[in-house]
Design a protein around this motif. Structure first.
Motif, mmCIF file in Angstrom:
data_model
loop_
_atom_site.group_PDB
_atom_site.id
_atom_site.type_symbol
_atom_site.label_atom_id
_atom_site.label_comp_id
_atom_site.label_asym_id
_atom_site.label_seq_id
_atom_site.Cartn_x
_atom_site.Cartn_y
_atom_site.Cartn_z
ATOM 1 N N ALA A 26 34.778 47.510 38.851
ATOM 2 C CA ALA A 26 34.412 48.922 38.712
ATOM 3 C C ALA A 26 34.992 49.824 39.781
ATOM 4 C CB ALA A 26 32.893 49.065 38.688
ATOM 5 N N PHE A 27 34.856 49.428 41.056
ATOM 6 C CA PHE A 27 35.242 50.370 42.099
ATOM 7 C C PHE A 27 36.668 50.159 42.591
ATOM 8 C CE2 PHE A 27 30.443 50.448 42.623
ATOM 9 C CZ PHE A 27 30.326 51.462 41.693
ATOM 10 N N THR A 28 37.339 49.142 42.055
ATOM 11 C CA THR A 28 38.802 49.119 42.129
ATOM 12 C C THR A 28 39.359 50.038 41.051
ATOM 13 O OG1 THR A 28 38.837 46.857 42.982
ATOM 14 C CG2 THR A 28 40.864 47.691 42.004
ATOM 15 N N GLY A 116 32.738 51.011 47.063
ATOM 16 C CA GLY A 116 33.868 50.427 47.761
ATOM 17 C C GLY A 116 34.420 49.175 47.114
ATOM 18 N N SER A 117 35.658 48.861 47.510
ATOM 19 C CA SER A 117 36.347 47.644 47.100
ATOM 20 C C SER A 117 37.486 47.412 48.088
ATOM 21 C CB SER A 117 36.883 47.772 45.665
ATOM 22 O OG SER A 117 37.816 48.839 45.586
ATOM 23 N N LEU A 201 45.418 43.234 41.048
ATOM 24 C CA LEU A 201 45.288 44.558 41.654
ATOM 25 C C LEU A 201 44.003 44.683 42.457
ATOM 26 C CD1 LEU A 201 46.578 46.943 38.822
ATOM 27 C CD2 LEU A 201 47.850 45.825 40.660
ATOM 28 N N CYS A 202 42.972 43.948 42.060
ATOM 29 C CA CYS A 202 41.691 44.031 42.760
ATOM 30 C C CYS A 202 41.741 43.345 44.122
ATOM 31 C CB CYS A 202 40.587 43.384 41.927
ATOM 32 S SG CYS A 202 40.173 44.267 40.399
ATOM 33 N N LEU A 203 42.498 42.262 44.214
ATOM 34 C CA LEU A 203 42.526 41.477 45.449
ATOM 35 C C LEU A 203 43.725 41.866 46.298
ATOM 36 C CD1 LEU A 203 41.317 38.025 44.115
ATOM 37 C CD2 LEU A 203 39.992 39.858 45.209
#
Length: 230
Positions: A26-28, A116-117, A201-203
């Protein structure tokens, strides 16, 4: 500063600062939306609430998921890959997800809040430092979702290390998020491939140099990005 981690069931207890964490996704996704030019994101708990808010905000776009899957009638999925090449300049988005937005809605007693992310980690830490709060709660929204919250707790641990003046290796914490793969082994190949593309993309740490503070505006829970050079 006293720092603790909370799940979705305990986050109402937070009375100081709060960072609601949802790395996957979600927050990415929200960060990618702001990078694509979105003006603000309104957070909601249910699909019905999203549609009601959308009707009250002409031109807004619904974004999110239910059970990890796209929602019929929503313009956007909960996917950073979908947004990375879009132009959302000036748009208002209304976001509902199964974990992240639930945490934000439930963290109703915090004096300060951000979402946050990893992609906004350092900027989120700077924002927290600017609050001057004595206590901070990280809301681990994935604890009641499929992922088990591994990546959200990893983000919280990484951010806490930064807040304590350490120089942690981001890759050590990002690797903990790879356990997410196990949670989606049962999905059909098409969705698994799309989610694994999102995972890449998230990590990633500090792709964007802005934070995402949350405020109440006319009864709505609104996220905006911090301005360039803040």
């Amino acid at each position: 500063m006293q720092i603790e981690q909370y799940g979705l069931k305990e986050c109402e207890k937070i009375r100081g600062g709060a960072v609601v964490v949802d790395v996957i996704r979600a927050f990415t996704t929200a960060a990618y939306a702001f990078a694509a030019g979105a003006e603000k994101i309104v957070l909601a708990a249910t699909v019905e609430e999203v549609l009601e808010i959308q009707r009250s905000l002409p031109g807004s776009l619904a974004m999110g998921e239910v059970g990890g899957m796209p929602v019929e009638g929503f313009a956007l999925w909960n996917s950073p890959v979908q947004l990375q090449h879009m132009d959302l300049s000036g748009k208002t988005l209304v976001q509902r997800t199964s974990a992240g937005t639930q945490g934000a809605v439930r963290t109703r007693n915090a004096t300060h809040m951000a979402v946050g992310s990893f992609v906004v980690a350092a900027a989120t830490v700077r924002l927290v430092q600017s609050w001057g709060v004595d206590s901070l709660g990280f809301v681990i929204t994935g604890s009641e979702a499929n992922s088990g919250g591994y990546e959200d707790a990893a983000f919280a641990d990484y951010a806490q290390a930064l807040l304590e003046g350490q120089t942690p290796d981001a890759q050590t914490y990002l690797q903990r998020g790879l356990r997410w793969r196990e949670s989606y082994a049962h999905l059909q190949d098409e969705w698994t491939e799309r989610m694994l593309a999102d995972l890449a993309l998230c990590l990633e740490a500090d792709r964007f140099d802005f934070a995402m503070p949350v405020q109440r505006e006319n009864g709505l829970l609104v996220v905006r990005r911090t301005p360039p050079g803040w």
